[in-house]
Write a protein that holds these residues in place. Sequence first.
Motif, short mmCIF file in Angstrom:
data_model
loop_
_atom_site.label_atom_id
_atom_site.label_comp_id
_atom_site.label_asym_id
_atom_site.label_seq_id
_atom_site.Cartn_x
_atom_site.Cartn_y
_atom_site.Cartn_z
N GLY A 286 -20.81 -6.99 38.99
CA GLY A 286 -21.17 -8.25 39.74
C GLY A 286 -20.07 -8.94 40.15
O GLY A 286 -18.66 -8.62 39.98
N SER A 287 -20.37 -10.31 40.38
CA SER A 287 -19.22 -11.15 41.22
C SER A 287 -19.82 -12.75 40.67
O SER A 287 -20.94 -13.05 40.23
N LEU A 288 -18.53 -13.26 40.58
CA LEU A 288 -18.56 -14.91 40.04
C LEU A 288 -17.63 -15.55 40.78
O LEU A 288 -16.63 -15.00 41.13
N ARG A 289 -17.99 -16.78 41.17
CA ARG A 289 -16.70 -17.68 41.68
C ARG A 289 -16.59 -18.85 40.86
O ARG A 289 -17.48 -19.60 40.47
N LEU A 290 -15.35 -18.92 40.23
CA LEU A 290 -15.23 -19.97 39.28
C LEU A 290 -14.23 -21.18 40.20
O LEU A 290 -13.64 -20.80 41.53
N LEU B 153 -9.50 -25.83 43.23
CA LEU B 153 -8.96 -24.42 43.04
C LEU B 153 -10.09 -23.51 42.63
O LEU B 153 -11.21 -23.63 42.12
N TYR B 154 -9.90 -22.07 43.38
CA TYR B 154 -11.25 -21.27 43.18
C TYR B 154 -10.44 -19.84 42.63
O TYR B 154 -9.55 -19.61 43.06
N LEU B 155 -11.54 -19.19 42.04
CA LEU B 155 -11.27 -17.83 41.85
C LEU B 155 -12.48 -17.06 42.02
O LEU B 155 -13.58 -17.06 41.28
N GLN B 156 -12.42 -16.18 43.02
CA GLN B 156 -13.40 -15.26 43.43
C GLN B 156 -13.26 -14.09 42.98
O GLN B 156 -12.33 -13.37 42.92
N MET B 157 -14.19 -13.73 41.76
CA MET B 157 -14.03 -12.48 41.00
C MET B 157 -15.10 -11.55 41.48
O MET B 157 -16.43 -11.76 41.39
N THR B 158 -14.76 -10.08 41.83
CA THR B 158 -15.70 -9.13 41.99
C THR B 158 -15.50 -7.91 41.28
O THR B 158 -14.74 -7.65 40.58
N GLN C 101 -10.60 -27.20 30.19
CA GLN C 101 -11.23 -26.92 29.06
C GLN C 101 -11.66 -25.59 28.83
O GLN C 101 -11.95 -25.04 27.96
N GLY C 102 -11.55 -24.71 30.17
CA GLY C 102 -12.19 -23.31 30.07
C GLY C 102 -13.77 -23.32 30.43
O GLY C 102 -14.45 -24.33 30.32
N THR C 103 -13.87 -22.11 31.02
CA THR C 103 -15.34 -21.66 31.22
C THR C 103 -15.49 -20.39 30.90
O THR C 103 -14.53 -19.44 31.18
N GLN C 104 -16.58 -20.08 30.22
CA GLN C 104 -16.95 -18.72 29.73
C GLN C 104 -17.27 -17.62 30.73
O GLN C 104 -18.35 -18.24 31.29
N VAL C 105 -16.85 -16.67 30.66
CA VAL C 105 -17.22 -15.54 31.53
C VAL C 105 -17.61 -14.41 30.71
O VAL C 105 -16.88 -13.97 29.99
#
Length: 118
Positions: A16-20, A79-84, A110-114
């Motif tokens: 799957g994908s997520l965008r941070l 800032l973005y990070l597209q993760m696929t 502070q971070g975000t959990q993936v």
Amino acid sequence: EVQLVESGGGLVQAGGSLRLSCAASGFTFDDYAIGWFRQAPGKEREGLSCISSSDGSIYYADSVKGRFTISRDNAKNTLYLQMTSLKSEDTAVYYCARLDTGWVPVDWGQGTQVTVSS
């Protein structure tokens, strides 16, 4: 005061994908390089991708090259990070950081959990 606030993490299935996103404040955003890092349990923090302030230079770690895309919107100070093609080994807390000369991180969010389920 410098503030970096990550969002967009969550639970996703492998493949799957997520965008941070990382919302920045307290400094002139477009004057600084900025990057994404992650830390998995029991492991050291890993640099994933960085983007320069001016000439568009971008770095990707081999572990994410071809799967993750970094971008920045200077008008939105974000800032973005597209993760696929996410893999279980991408499970970690993801941080954004303001970078100083030599792309050395000087301020952290502070971070975000993936979490990627297999």
